[in-house]
Design a protein around this motif. Structure first.
Motif, PDB file in Angstrom:
ATOM      1  N   UNK A 372      -1.530   2.771  -2.294  1.00  0.00           N
ATOM      2  CA  UNK A 372      -0.240   2.086  -2.178  1.00  0.00           C
ATOM      3  C   UNK A 372       0.813   2.957  -2.841  1.00  0.00           C
ATOM      4  N   UNK A 373       1.868   3.268  -2.100  1.00  0.00           N
ATOM      5  CA  UNK A 373       3.011   3.999  -2.661  1.00  0.00           C
ATOM      6  C   UNK A 373       4.121   2.983  -2.898  1.00  0.00           C
ATOM      7  N   UNK A 374       4.387   2.704  -4.152  1.00  0.00           N
ATOM      8  CA  UNK A 374       5.354   1.677  -4.508  1.00  0.00           C
ATOM      9  C   UNK A 374       6.772   2.225  -4.373  1.00  0.00           C
ATOM     10  N   UNK A 375       7.661   1.493  -3.711  1.00  0.00           N
ATOM     11  CA  UNK A 375       9.049   1.965  -3.582  1.00  0.00           C
ATOM     12  C   UNK A 375       9.748   2.016  -4.939  1.00  0.00           C
ATOM     13  N   UNK A 376      10.493   3.092  -5.155  1.00  0.00           N
ATOM     14  CA  UNK A 376      11.198   3.283  -6.424  1.00  0.00           C
ATOM     15  C   UNK A 376      12.694   3.029  -6.301  1.00  0.00           C
ATOM     16  N   UNK A 378      15.899   0.794  -3.811  1.00  0.00           N
ATOM     17  CA  UNK A 378      16.125  -0.298  -2.872  1.00  0.00           C
ATOM     18  C   UNK A 378      16.087   0.212  -1.439  1.00  0.00           C
ATOM     19  N   UNK A 379      16.448   1.481  -1.243  1.00  0.00           N
ATOM     20  CA  UNK A 379      16.365   2.070   0.091  1.00  0.00           C
ATOM     21  C   UNK A 379      14.903   2.184   0.533  1.00  0.00           C
ATOM     22  N   UNK A 380      14.037   2.630  -0.360  1.00  0.00           N
ATOM     23  CA  UNK A 380      12.609   2.705  -0.041  1.00  0.00           C
ATOM     24  C   UNK A 380      12.024   1.308   0.158  1.00  0.00           C
ATOM     25  N   UNK A 384       9.507  -0.561   3.155  1.00  0.00           N
ATOM     26  CA  UNK A 384       8.171  -0.777   2.588  1.00  0.00           C
ATOM     27  C   UNK A 384       7.414  -1.804   3.414  1.00  0.00           C
ATOM     28  N   UNK A 385       6.222  -1.435   3.810  1.00  0.00           N
ATOM     29  CA  UNK A 385       5.324  -2.341   4.537  1.00  0.00           C
ATOM     30  C   UNK A 385       4.202  -2.753   3.608  1.00  0.00           C
ATOM     31  N   UNK A 386       4.100  -4.032   3.286  1.00  0.00           N
ATOM     32  CA  UNK A 386       3.051  -4.474   2.359  1.00  0.00           C
ATOM     33  C   UNK A 386       1.661  -4.133   2.874  1.00  0.00           C
TER      34      UNK A 386
END
Length: 390
Positions: A372-376, A378-380, A384-386
């Protein structure tokens, strides 16, 4: 001037008498001699950010790493006293109990700043004291620490929570500076997942301090974790900013407003403002998620958990490297994999608690393993797809 000039006005207070010098405030003389006096080993200096001592969060975590763990001292109104071994052990989280934390015989020299303008003169005082390491706590001190490090090339510096940034806001290094930053979004992801699983109303909130990129990391990670377990709650999540880090009244107003809208869990990333959020949770019999340090002791029945940043351990290991003569300049990045962030023990009960904790642990493992690559940002977060979870 590069980056944000905050212009907060107040006086600096010195915790420890520094060679008879003062800096915009009063001084307290620790028992057994001045902080930075002849007693003890190498002197280690630390300048807090504007939240200061007693924020029960970021700054107190930094002070724990220097004063309690590295120096074996307890700060009191009368100055430093020896820290009882039982208190030392109780202060070390479970995740670090096998990390070899033990007092190093250093002498702490601590200055607390009430305004951004205090940072550079405070760092200058530490250089005058010939400290073995000068620690700057918080991203707002970056400009001042950079200037001090360039001016005093023979002094070692540690910058917590920011890299050094050039005129184009690009990271770079100096030969006498070590920086430590954290993947706050990873720990906040777990906080969001837990909030989504523990909420009985399906209404969750976030309170930030100043609306800055580093706080947006908390927000982005939190909403991503919430979205992973409860997409509807993530879409409806209430998100507000107080505009400060040192105003608990503003935090309380923000917390009360969210709870009055039916929110039952609020995660704060607001420094001392967050103390007000926790107070609001206590008064409304709702839940809050603390930040930076384990804040459960502030309201044991109302703090679900805390997203902990191991600022204490980052400072302790840097101090130890000075004591061992192995200090290295450069950048360190600490996330879940490095035990740099994580959740404090969950002591509050709620329906299906163990199943929720098991799910959060699976998510933690997936992040550590790179699944899982956690968004850092708000644009990411928008893209983001859970991930599917069992």
């Amino acid at each position: 001037m590069k980056k944000l000039a905050l212009g907060l006005a107040a006086a600096a207070t010195i915790f420890g008498s520094i060679g008879g010098m003062g800096c915009k405030g009063d001084s307290d003389k620790p028992a057994g001699g001045a902080a930075g006096g002849a007693a003890g080993g190498v002197k280690i200096g630390l300048v807090t950010d504007v939240g200061g001592r007693g924020d029960q969060s970021f700054n107190d975590g930094a002070l724990r790493g220097l004063e309690m763990w590295a120096a074996g001292k307890k700060y009191t109104a009368g100055g430093y006293q020896p820290l009882p071994e039982a208190e030392l052990k109780a202060s070390i989280p479970v995740s670090l109990q096998n990390s070899g934390i033990a007092p190093l015989g250093v002498t702490p020299v601590v200055l607390t700043s009430k305004a951004q303008e205090d940072y550079e003169p405070n760092l200058g005082l530490l250089v005058t004291e010939k400290v073995g390491l000068a620690v700057g706590v918080g991203f707002m001190i970056e400009n001042a620490l950079e200037a001090a490090a360039k001016k005093h090339t023979g002094t070692r510096f540690l910058l917590i929570d920011s890299p050094l940034l050039d005129a184009q806001n690009k990271p770079y290094t100096l030969p006498n500076v070590q920086t430590v930053v954290f993947r706050e979004h990873e720990g906040s992801f777990l906080a969001g997942a837990l909030a989504g699983l523990a909420s009985s109303s399906g209404k969750v909130g976030f309170v930030g301090g100043m609306e800055l990129p580093i706080i947006k990391k908390f927000e982005a990670g939190f909403i991503a974790g919430l979205k992973t377990v409860n997409a509807q709650a993530a879409d409806q999540a209430k998100r507000v900013y107080t505009g400060s880090f040192d105003n608990s009244s503003a935090g309380k107003r923000a917390g009360l407003d969210l709870y009055n809208q039916g929110v039952d869990i609020v995660f704060h990333a607001a420094g001392a403002d967050g103390l007000g959020v926790i107070q609001a949770a206590k008064e409304q019999n709702k839940l809050a998620i603390g930040v930076d340090s384990d804040q459960a002791h502030l309201a044991p029945q109302n703090v679900l958990t805390s997203m902990v940043k191991q600022v204490d351990y980052a400072i302790y290991t840097a101090v130890k490297s000075v004591a061992d003569n192995t200090f290295k300049a450069g950048d360190r990045v600490l996330g879940l994999k490095e035990n740099g962030v994580g959740l404090a023990p969950v002591k509050v009960d709620f329906p299906n608690k163990q199943a929720a904790l098991d799910k959060v642990e699976k998510l933690r493992t997936a992040i550590v393993e790179g699944k899982i690559k956690v968004p850092a940002t708000l644009e990411e977060l928008q893209s983001f797809t859970p991930p599917p979870i069992e």
